[in-house]
Scaffold this active site. Structure first.
Site, mmCIF file in Angstrom:
data_model
loop_
_atom_site.group_PDB
_atom_site.id
_atom_site.type_symbol
_atom_site.label_atom_id
_atom_site.label_comp_id
_atom_site.label_asym_id
_atom_site.label_seq_id
_atom_site.Cartn_x
_atom_site.Cartn_y
_atom_site.Cartn_z
ATOM 1 N N LEU A 129 0.833 -1.119 0.276
ATOM 2 C CA LEU A 129 0.164 0.345 -0.187
ATOM 3 C C LEU A 129 1.007 0.761 -0.153
ATOM 4 C CD1 LEU A 129 -2.412 -0.453 2.602
ATOM 5 C CD2 LEU A 129 -2.525 -1.190 0.028
ATOM 6 N N ASP A 130 0.026 2.618 -0.675
ATOM 7 C CA ASP A 130 1.161 3.822 -0.779
ATOM 8 C C ASP A 130 1.109 4.197 1.134
ATOM 9 O OD1 ASP A 130 1.593 3.719 -3.623
ATOM 10 O OD2 ASP A 130 -0.886 4.435 -3.833
ATOM 11 N N MET A 131 2.370 4.859 1.249
ATOM 12 C CA MET A 131 2.793 4.894 2.444
ATOM 13 C C MET A 131 0.986 6.235 3.181
ATOM 14 S SD MET A 131 5.827 7.420 4.135
ATOM 15 C CE MET A 131 5.210 8.926 3.462
ATOM 16 N N THR A 133 -1.623 5.704 2.077
ATOM 17 C CA THR A 133 -2.870 4.279 2.617
ATOM 18 C C THR A 133 -2.912 3.756 3.315
ATOM 19 O OG1 THR A 133 -2.727 4.901 -0.145
ATOM 20 C CG2 THR A 133 -4.397 3.438 1.142
ATOM 21 N N ARG A 230 -5.455 5.654 -6.937
ATOM 22 C CA ARG A 230 -5.975 7.611 -7.057
ATOM 23 C C ARG A 230 -6.032 8.102 -8.236
ATOM 24 N NH1 ARG A 230 -0.407 7.767 -2.900
ATOM 25 N NH2 ARG A 230 -0.248 10.041 -3.501
#
Length: 293
Positions: A129-131, A133, A230
């Site tokens: 997961l993105d930082m 998220t 996104r």
């Protein structure tokens, strides 16, 4: 390392070779070690490579350090993350926003370090997961289950559902976005829609409800491109609230949360399904609702 697997009733009869190669997806080099060292047992007995295994049999695999050399990670903090599911092979945790899944630098402390400290052994990231998220992240607790989980992910057999608060009113209840995604050559941090040279991507969007001038949606991924949700939403004028790269509408956090993760366990064949909650995500929604009233 010793690992035991009870062959599920739904498995067909097969040879040990077929089981290790076609079902457990153990690499050829490791299969060679297992065979030459006689590190495979069925019901406690060392067997021939062509011996049959049946539903209900107990398979025992022994791995040496040379089979899967242990990676040394900096220690994280035990108890820092919420464990949603765990067994001998798999762990799923609830990642908080603002934490990287995997450190870019060998000395950097990230979610992986905390999970490995939690279970007392090195774990392996199945998906990231993105930082910014938050939400459910799947890890393999040993290296031999990792390729199986990777294949489930590649074959789209791991279902992931996200909640997102995006700008503007989305009019349709259900919407599938199929724009291809590529790199932004002007900003290496970003991705953009590039239907000519980009990679295929598919996101299913369902409208949950309208909140002021924004829309709360649930999104299901069929592919896992970087920043996929996104980019897809922002490209169509519905950037996620609080997105530092793609949105101008600020919030205390990126309003994207991996709420649900489900798949069939490769060894037991039971359905594993977890739901992750996020206090910070809910607080933003509650504040917006209170502003309405």
């Amino acid at each position: 390392m010793h690992y035991e697997i009870t062959i599920p009733d739904q498995f067909p009869q097969m040879t040990v070779k077929e089981l290790l190669e076609n079902y457990l997806l153990i690499p050829r080099k490791i299969r060679h070690f297992l065979r030459t060292k006689k590190h495979v047992q069925v019901n406690g007995d060392t067997i021939n490579w062509q011996s049959p295994v049946n539903p209900g049999d107990l398979l025992t695999l022994t791995f040496d350090a040379e089979d899967y050399p242990e990676k040394i990670l900096p220690q994280g903090q035990k108890g820092l993350i919420e464990v949603l599911y765990e067994d001998a092979h798999i762990i799923i945790v609830n990642k908080p926003t603002g934490m990287k899944t995997h450190g870019n630098d060998p000395t950097e402390i990230a979610l992986l370090n905390h999970v490995s400290t939690e279970v007392g052994a090195t774990c392996y990231v199945v998906h990231r997961l993105d930082m910014e998220t938050s939400g459910a992240v799947l890890f393999a607790k040993n290296p031999f289950v990792l390729p199986i989980l990777n294949q489930l992910l590649e074959k789209r057999l791991i279902s992931r559902t996200y909640l997102a608060l995006c700008q503007g009113r989305i009019k349709q209840d259900n919407w599938t976005i199929t724009d291809k995604i590529g790199r932004d050559r002007h900003d290496q941090r970003k991705r953009l829609v590039d239907n000519r040279k980009g990679q295929s991507a598919k996101t299913h969007v369902h409208l949950e409800k309208a909140i002021r001038k924004n829309s709360l949606v649930s999104c299901k991924l069929e592919t896992g491109r970087t920043h996929q949700i996104r980019v897809h939403l922002s490209h169509h004028g519905h950037a996620i609230v609080g997105d530092p790269l793609y949105s101008k509408q600020t919030a205390s956090r990126l309003m994207l949360h991996a709420q649900k993760l489900s798949f069939q366990h490769p060894f037991t064949l039971e359905t594993i399904s977890v739901n992750a909650e996020s206090t910070s995500f809910q607080e933003v929604l509650d504040n917006l609702s209170q502003e309405i009233s």
